[in-house]
Design a protein around this motif. Sequence first.
Motif, PDB file in Angstrom:
ATOM      1  N   LYS A  52       0.847  -1.198   0.000  1.00  0.00           N
ATOM      2  CA  LYS A  52       0.000   0.000   0.000  1.00  0.00           C
ATOM      3  C   LYS A  52       0.878   1.241   0.000  1.00  0.00           C
ATOM      4  O   LYS A  52       1.995   1.209   0.531  1.00  0.00           O
ATOM      5  N   ALA A  53       0.369   2.330  -0.584  1.00  0.00           N
ATOM      6  CA  ALA A  53       1.138   3.584  -0.565  1.00  0.00           C
ATOM      7  C   ALA A  53       0.797   4.356   0.706  1.00  0.00           C
ATOM      8  O   ALA A  53       0.036   5.311   0.697  1.00  0.00           O
ATOM      9  N   THR A  54       1.345   3.889   1.830  1.00  0.00           N
ATOM     10  CA  THR A  54       1.083   4.556   3.104  1.00  0.00           C
ATOM     11  C   THR A  54       2.411   4.999   3.722  1.00  0.00           C
ATOM     12  O   THR A  54       3.476   4.527   3.330  1.00  0.00           O
ATOM     13  N   ILE A  55       2.312   5.890   4.711  1.00  0.00           N
ATOM     14  CA  ILE A  55       3.502   6.384   5.409  1.00  0.00           C
ATOM     15  C   ILE A  55       4.239   5.213   6.073  1.00  0.00           C
ATOM     16  O   ILE A  55       5.464   5.151   6.088  1.00  0.00           O
ATOM     17  N   GLU A  56       3.471   4.228   6.589  1.00  0.00           N
ATOM     18  CA  GLU A  56       4.080   3.056   7.240  1.00  0.00           C
ATOM     19  C   GLU A  56       4.952   2.285   6.241  1.00  0.00           C
ATOM     20  O   GLU A  56       6.027   1.800   6.586  1.00  0.00           O
ATOM     21  N   GLU A  57       4.458   2.179   4.994  1.00  0.00           N
ATOM     22  CA  GLU A  57       5.226   1.473   3.965  1.00  0.00           C
ATOM     23  C   GLU A  57       6.479   2.264   3.587  1.00  0.00           C
ATOM     24  O   GLU A  57       7.524   1.675   3.290  1.00  0.00           O
ATOM     25  N   VAL A  58       6.393   3.594   3.609  1.00  0.00           N
ATOM     26  CA  VAL A  58       7.582   4.427   3.338  1.00  0.00           C
ATOM     27  C   VAL A  58       8.639   4.103   4.394  1.00  0.00           C
ATOM     28  O   VAL A  58       9.822   3.904   4.081  1.00  0.00           O
ATOM     29  N   GLU A  59       8.197   4.012   5.659  1.00  0.00           N
ATOM     30  CA  GLU A  59       9.131   3.691   6.740  1.00  0.00           C
ATOM     31  C   GLU A  59       9.728   2.301   6.573  1.00  0.00           C
ATOM     32  O   GLU A  59      10.915   2.092   6.834  1.00  0.00           O
ATOM     33  N   LYS A  60       8.906   1.356   6.100  1.00  0.00           N
ATOM     34  CA  LYS A  60       9.388  -0.006   5.861  1.00  0.00           C
ATOM     35  C   LYS A  60      10.490   0.009   4.797  1.00  0.00           C
ATOM     36  O   LYS A  60      11.529  -0.654   4.946  1.00  0.00           O
ATOM     37  N   VAL A  61      10.269   0.776   3.734  1.00  0.00           N
ATOM     38  CA  VAL A  61      11.273   0.886   2.663  1.00  0.00           C
ATOM     39  C   VAL A  61      12.561   1.516   3.215  1.00  0.00           C
ATOM     40  O   VAL A  61      13.671   1.048   2.927  1.00  0.00           O
ATOM     41  N   MET A  62      12.407   2.538   4.056  1.00  0.00           N
ATOM     42  CA  MET A  62      13.580   3.212   4.623  1.00  0.00           C
ATOM     43  C   MET A  62      14.387   2.258   5.506  1.00  0.00           C
ATOM     44  O   MET A  62      15.616   2.231   5.454  1.00  0.00           O
TER      45      MET A  62
ATOM     46  N   GLY B 255      12.211   2.472  -8.160  1.00  0.00           N
ATOM     47  CA  GLY B 255      10.785   2.193  -7.997  1.00  0.00           C
ATOM     48  C   GLY B 255      10.312   1.484  -9.250  1.00  0.00           C
ATOM     49  O   GLY B 255      10.373   2.067 -10.336  1.00  0.00           O
ATOM     50  N   VAL B 256       9.890   0.210  -9.112  1.00  0.00           N
ATOM     51  CA  VAL B 256       9.477  -0.574 -10.281  1.00  0.00           C
ATOM     52  C   VAL B 256       8.007  -0.949 -10.118  1.00  0.00           C
ATOM     53  O   VAL B 256       7.657  -1.755  -9.256  1.00  0.00           O
ATOM     54  N   GLY B 257       7.126  -0.325 -10.915  1.00  0.00           N
ATOM     55  CA  GLY B 257       5.703  -0.636 -10.792  1.00  0.00           C
ATOM     56  C   GLY B 257       4.851   0.362 -11.526  1.00  0.00           C
ATOM     57  O   GLY B 257       5.352   1.170 -12.310  1.00  0.00           O
ATOM     58  N   SER B 258       3.530   0.303 -11.231  1.00  0.00           N
ATOM     59  CA  SER B 258       2.631   1.177 -11.983  1.00  0.00           C
ATOM     60  C   SER B 258       2.435   2.534 -11.319  1.00  0.00           C
ATOM     61  O   SER B 258       2.032   3.476 -11.959  1.00  0.00           O
ATOM     62  N   GLY B 259       2.696   2.647 -10.066  1.00  0.00           N
ATOM     63  CA  GLY B 259       2.491   3.949  -9.426  1.00  0.00           C
ATOM     64  C   GLY B 259       2.899   3.925  -7.965  1.00  0.00           C
ATOM     65  O   GLY B 259       3.766   4.669  -7.529  1.00  0.00           O
ATOM     66  N   ARG B 260       2.291   2.992  -7.225  1.00  0.00           N
ATOM     67  CA  ARG B 260       2.528   2.902  -5.786  1.00  0.00           C
ATOM     68  C   ARG B 260       4.011   2.715  -5.467  1.00  0.00           C
ATOM     69  O   ARG B 260       4.571   3.441  -4.645  1.00  0.00           O
ATOM     70  N   SER B 261       4.645   1.779  -6.144  1.00  0.00           N
ATOM     71  CA  SER B 261       6.059   1.498  -5.861  1.00  0.00           C
ATOM     72  C   SER B 261       6.933   2.702  -6.185  1.00  0.00           C
ATOM     73  O   SER B 261       7.902   2.985  -5.477  1.00  0.00           O
ATOM     74  N   ILE B 262       6.559   3.411  -7.254  1.00  0.00           N
ATOM     75  CA  ILE B 262       7.331   4.606  -7.633  1.00  0.00           C
ATOM     76  C   ILE B 262       7.157   5.696  -6.572  1.00  0.00           C
ATOM     77  O   ILE B 262       8.122   6.318  -6.142  1.00  0.00           O
ATOM     78  N   ASP B 263       5.920   5.892  -6.122  1.00  0.00           N
ATOM     79  CA  ASP B 263       5.665   6.887  -5.074  1.00  0.00           C
ATOM     80  C   ASP B 263       6.421   6.554  -3.794  1.00  0.00           C
ATOM     81  O   ASP B 263       6.983   7.438  -3.144  1.00  0.00           O
ATOM     82  N   LEU B 264       6.423   5.277  -3.421  1.00  0.00           N
ATOM     83  CA  LEU B 264       7.111   4.863  -2.189  1.00  0.00           C
ATOM     84  C   LEU B 264       8.628   5.059  -2.315  1.00  0.00           C
ATOM     85  O   LEU B 264       9.273   5.578  -1.406  1.00  0.00           O
ATOM     86  N   ALA B 265       9.190   4.655  -3.465  1.00  0.00           N
ATOM     87  CA  ALA B 265      10.631   4.822  -3.678  1.00  0.00           C
ATOM     88  C   ALA B 265      10.991   6.308  -3.694  1.00  0.00           C
ATOM     89  O   ALA B 265      12.020   6.724  -3.162  1.00  0.00           O
ATOM     90  N   LYS B 266      10.111   7.105  -4.284  1.00  0.00           N
ATOM     91  CA  LYS B 266      10.333   8.551  -4.385  1.00  0.00           C
ATOM     92  C   LYS B 266      10.385   9.201  -2.999  1.00  0.00           C
ATOM     93  O   LYS B 266      11.312   9.933  -2.680  1.00  0.00           O
ATOM     94  N   LEU B 267       9.384   8.876  -2.167  1.00  0.00           N
ATOM     95  CA  LEU B 267       9.326   9.490  -0.836  1.00  0.00           C
ATOM     96  C   LEU B 267      10.434   8.975   0.080  1.00  0.00           C
ATOM     97  O   LEU B 267      11.094   9.749   0.772  1.00  0.00           O
ATOM     98  N   ALA B 268      10.662   7.652   0.052  1.00  0.00           N
ATOM     99  CA  ALA B 268      11.690   7.072   0.925  1.00  0.00           C
ATOM    100  C   ALA B 268      13.065   7.601   0.530  1.00  0.00           C
ATOM    101  O   ALA B 268      13.857   7.999   1.394  1.00  0.00           O
ATOM    102  N   SER B 269      13.350   7.678  -0.772  1.00  0.00           N
ATOM    103  CA  SER B 269      14.671   8.151  -1.216  1.00  0.00           C
ATOM    104  C   SER B 269      14.859   9.624  -0.874  1.00  0.00           C
ATOM    105  O   SER B 269      15.963  10.052  -0.539  1.00  0.00           O
ATOM    106  N   THR B 270      13.778  10.403  -0.927  1.00  0.00           N
ATOM    107  CA  THR B 270      13.868  11.830  -0.570  1.00  0.00           C
ATOM    108  C   THR B 270      14.275  11.955   0.897  1.00  0.00           C
ATOM    109  O   THR B 270      15.183  12.707   1.243  1.00  0.00           O
ATOM    110  N   ARG B 271      13.611  11.177   1.738  1.00  0.00           N
ATOM    111  CA  ARG B 271      13.908  11.244   3.177  1.00  0.00           C
ATOM    112  C   ARG B 271      15.304  10.731   3.482  1.00  0.00           C
ATOM    113  O   ARG B 271      15.962  11.211   4.412  1.00  0.00           O
ATOM    114  N   LEU B 272      15.742   9.738   2.703  1.00  0.00           N
ATOM    115  CA  LEU B 272      17.076   9.153   2.931  1.00  0.00           C
ATOM    116  C   LEU B 272      18.187   9.962   2.255  1.00  0.00           C
ATOM    117  O   LEU B 272      19.369   9.661   2.430  1.00  0.00           O
TER     118      LEU B 272
END
Length: 344
Positions: A64-74, A87-104
């Motif tokens: 899911k594209a949630t803040i918890e998943e962003v933390e999991k990726v981090m 981020g490999v996918g249709s949208g969610r994975s890209i959004d998660l990789a985008k946010l997690a990488s920004t924070r990291l």
Amino acid sequence: MQLPRDVLIGHGVLEEVGYVCRDLKLKGNALIVTGNTTRDIVGKRVCSILECAGISAETVLTCKATIEEVEKVMEKAHEVEASFLLGVGSGRSIDLAKLASTRLELPFISVPTAASHDGIASSRASIVDNGRSTSAQAQSPIAVIADTEVISAAPFRLLAAGCGDIISNYTAVLDWELASRLRNEYFGEYAAAISRMAARVIIDYADSIKPEHETSARLVVKALVSNGVAMSIAGSSRPASGSEHMFSHALDRIAPKPALHGEQCGVGTIMMMYLHGGNWQEIRDALKKIGAPVTAEELGIEDKYIIEALLHAHGIRPERYTILGSGLTPSAAEKVARITKVIS
Ligand SMILES: [Zn+2]
């Protein structure tokens, strides 16, 4: 302006992922963010291509594209000492990789497997925070690798939704011009011109956008990348997001089962173009030709939620001035939806 450095669009460009990493001088471990679906096949392929290129790659599966998943990726990125993300996918994975990488503070590469919205190349990410879907500021991808062979094999509904997201540029720019006139808001002519051009191309080529055609996938991906560029030049999402996006975000909150982002934005564009006094029939005709929804029924959403979303849309981003002003009256909301044949 933050823009992607390498953009690869074409048949089989997935094989170039190792080359792109070397070209960008990305060293160390890669973390692939992907979904636990059939698209995950692409994630596995990216992993083996990277390993063949001598880059060690780990994968994190997200649901899911949630803040918890962003933390999991981090956390996973820390664990594997990743120095860049994909981020490999249709949208969610890209959004998660985008946010997690920004924070990291790490670079990230966008590898879309579908062309359903302009998030594939932009600095915005859609994320669910505290049960509410919001759009968060993040970084732009350092590279976009869009394999048209993969994208044209995805369900056509996704590509048609991507067209809706691009066509919505028309009303987004009209809203931006209005805000510049009424509120003296900064207006970027160059960003607006790119944005309008992308929408024009999709409308002009609406007849030739067909399922399983790689040329269709190429056309739509180029327009989505242009949207990312327009937003980067503007320094905001203004060129690609106005009242029609606010309507879509309102539907996401109100409708029990929302449709795809781009589908809702397309229908929103028809109605907002009517409010602007523009050629809404042209928008409707183009969406119809492409095979994107133009009515509430085709969205799978009851008429009453369309009206409710129209009434609440102006409150989604109160600081963003649009044609919705301080809100529509219930009778005006019903009128716009009826005249534009969104509801019957
Ligand atoms: Zn959008």
